[in-house]
Design an enzyme around this catalytic site. Structure first.
Site, mmCIF file in Angstrom:
data_model
loop_
_atom_site.group_PDB
_atom_site.id
_atom_site.type_symbol
_atom_site.label_atom_id
_atom_site.label_comp_id
_atom_site.label_asym_id
_atom_site.label_seq_id
_atom_site.Cartn_x
_atom_site.Cartn_y
_atom_site.Cartn_z
ATOM 1 N N GLU A 203 -5.810 -7.793 -0.842
ATOM 2 C CA GLU A 203 -6.556 -7.454 0.370
ATOM 3 C C GLU A 203 -7.974 -7.099 -0.036
ATOM 4 O O GLU A 203 -8.184 -6.277 -0.931
ATOM 5 C CB GLU A 203 -5.936 -6.280 1.149
ATOM 6 C CG GLU A 203 -4.661 -6.619 1.878
ATOM 7 C CD GLU A 203 -4.235 -5.531 2.870
ATOM 8 O OE1 GLU A 203 -5.087 -4.743 3.317
ATOM 9 O OE2 GLU A 203 -3.027 -5.489 3.174
ATOM 10 N N GLU B 295 0.765 -1.250 0.000
ATOM 11 C CA GLU B 295 0.000 0.000 0.000
ATOM 12 C C GLU B 295 0.798 1.304 0.000
ATOM 13 O O GLU B 295 0.681 2.112 0.925
ATOM 14 C CB GLU B 295 -1.001 0.001 1.165
ATOM 15 C CG GLU B 295 -2.038 -1.094 1.031
ATOM 16 C CD GLU B 295 -3.216 -0.967 2.005
ATOM 17 O OE1 GLU B 295 -3.154 -0.154 2.944
ATOM 18 O OE2 GLU B 295 -4.188 -1.700 1.803
#
Ligand SMILES: *[C@@H]1O[C@H](CO)[C@@H](O)[C@H](O)[C@H]1NC(C)=O
Ligand SMILES: *[C@@H]1O[C@H](CO)[C@@H](O)[C@H](O)[C@H]1NC(C)=O
Ligand SMILES: *[C@@H]1O[C@H](CO)[C@@H](O)[C@H](O)[C@H]1NC(C)=O
Ligand SMILES: *[C@@H]1O[C@H](CO)[C@@H](O)[C@H](O)[C@H]1NC(C)=O
Ligand SMILES: *[C@@H]1O[C@H](CO)[C@@H](O)[C@H](O)[C@H]1NC(C)=O
Length: 378
Positions: A297, A186
């Site tokens: 995710e 991320e």
């Protein structure tokens, strides 16, 4: 099992997205992609994240390694993976770990023998049962608050310090064919996506040159690598990242997407199946450019009816577009306890025959229910 609250609160992005404005959806048939060459079927790789070695990491890339949870030796992450493979037919796990933990807070330094050995137990425990074991450097493109190679302060970690970590891991796992490298969790608020593409290129080159010539490498974009904005914000720059031979063989893009109101993965309920705003445009981008991606995710409240519906719809669409979507790894089991808001940790009961694992209802319905028997064949 104890779980540091800071990790729960700050694990995910606080990205405000357009879908935050949308009312909860009513059941709608999953639309097919507008592209012509869709395939039906199932993704090759599917499973869950086994969190723990990342506990203590925040979105500013600080990781308090006193909070690291050894999910292999102190926890039962290996037994959980065995359960997910043997009882559920899943085959892929993502294994988040703090950069600081692997080098014991010595930026640019060697792998710490003790800490790398502890993490290695998890990696090899996975490699013994699964078809893909994803090493995930869980640092948001940062180390202790500073962005790799482009921190505005000019003081941030260099590409060389970053690739030193990946190079050592690639050397260590060069011969473990089912290990994959998620080069960074991320990235967000990256000043220059082209500069991030350059850091990503350095990472790929370092991994390949260390001898990991055939394993999958997963490449993330900015905005918490949101599937919603990957094609517009990150994809164009990252298309240029290649293997040393100029090919893109075994390079996948890596995207994340939650289904709650602000896309943060911090609420139990779900409001959108993410098809129209995220996975359809992303599928078109990938197909146009002859590339593939994994969703590493996603998730929602373990017993929530809205998530049961919407996550299943999302995953149906991903399966229908398995020519460009190669895997789904949801968040998260491992060191989280069964009360974590989007837990996927199976309930465990001890009996005469040992531990029995019982999956969370959302996992049963929308992960195992959609991906059981994933082939592992790309
Ligand atoms: C991988 O295997 C090859 C061939 O067996 C061997 O030469 C090499 O040293 C091994 N590398 C590692 C990192 O174990
Ligand atoms: C993240 O995505 C949103 C919505 O597409 C956009 O408005 C915002 O500028 C993006 N942020 C960054 C840092 O690129
Ligand atoms: C990507 O590569 C193409 C062709 O080599 C080049 O024209 C383009 O400028 C590159 N884009 C970036 C963002 O580096
Ligand atoms: C997605 O788009 C289709 C076609 O435009 C529409 O029928 C459907 O309601 C949309 N779904 C959502 C969840 O917005
Ligand atoms: C334990 O396993 C045996 C043999 O598979 C089975 O007959 C028995 O019912 C099991 N006991 C429990 C408590 O699950």
């Amino acid at each position: 099992m104890c779980m540091p609250f800071s990790t729960v609160l700050f694990k995910h992005c606080f990205l405000w997205i357009l879908t935050a404005m949308c009312p909860p959806t009513t059941p709608a048939p999953a639309p097919m992609s507008t592209s012509t060459s869709t395939t039906s079927g199932q993704v090759a790789f599917a499973g869950v994240n086994i969190a723990g070695f990342d506990f203590g990491c925040q979105i500013d890339g600080t990781c308090d390694i006193t909070q690291t949870f050894d999910v292999a030796s102190t926890g039962d992450g290996i037994q959980q993976m065995q359960h997910f493979v043997q009882d559920d037919g899943l085959n892929a796990f993502r294994l988040p770990v703090a950069w600081q933990y692997l080098v014991n807070n010595q930026l640019g330094g060697p792998l710490d023998a003790t800490n790398a050995a502890a993490y290695d137990k998890l990696v090899m425990g996975c490699a013994g049962v699964a078809k893909m074991c994803i090493i995930d450097i869980h640092n948001y493109a940062r180390y202790n608050g500073m962005i790799i190679a482009q921190d505005p302060s000019g003081q941030g970690p260099t590409d060389a310090q970053y690739t030193s970590l990946l190079s050592q891991l690639a050397t260590k796992y060069a011969n473990v064919s089912n290990v994959a490298f998620d080069i960074m969790n991320e990235p967000h608020d990256i000043p220059d996506i082209n500069r991030w593409a350059q850091s990503s290129q350095a990472a790929v080159t370092a991994i390949r040159n260390a001898g990991a010539t055939t394993q999958q490498i997963l490449i993330p974009g900015t905005n918490f690598t949101s599937a919603q904005t990957f094609a517009t914000l990150s994809g164009p720059a990252l298309l240029n990242v290649t293997n040393p031979d100029g090919s893109t063989t075994n390079l996948m893009f890596n995207v994340h997407r939650y289904l709650d109101s602000d896309g943060s993965g911090t609420h139990a309920n779900c409001v959108d199946n993410n098809i129209n705003d995220s996975f359809m445009p992303l599928a078109n981008f990938l197909r146009t450019n002859n590339r593939v991606a994994m969703l590493t995710e996603t998730g929602g409240g373990p017993t929530d009816a809205s998530c049961m519906q919407l996550l299943c719809e999302q995953n149906d669409f991903i399966n229908q577009n398995s020519d460009v979507f190669k895997g789904v790894v949801s968040w998260a089991a491992g060191g989280f306890d069964t009360t974590y808001v989007i837990t996927e940790r199976p309930a465990e009961t001890q009996g005469a025959n040992g531990t029995t694992f019982t999956d969370q209802p959302l996992v049963t319905q929308c992960i195992v229910g959609k991906f059981r028997g994933a082939s592992g064949i790309l």
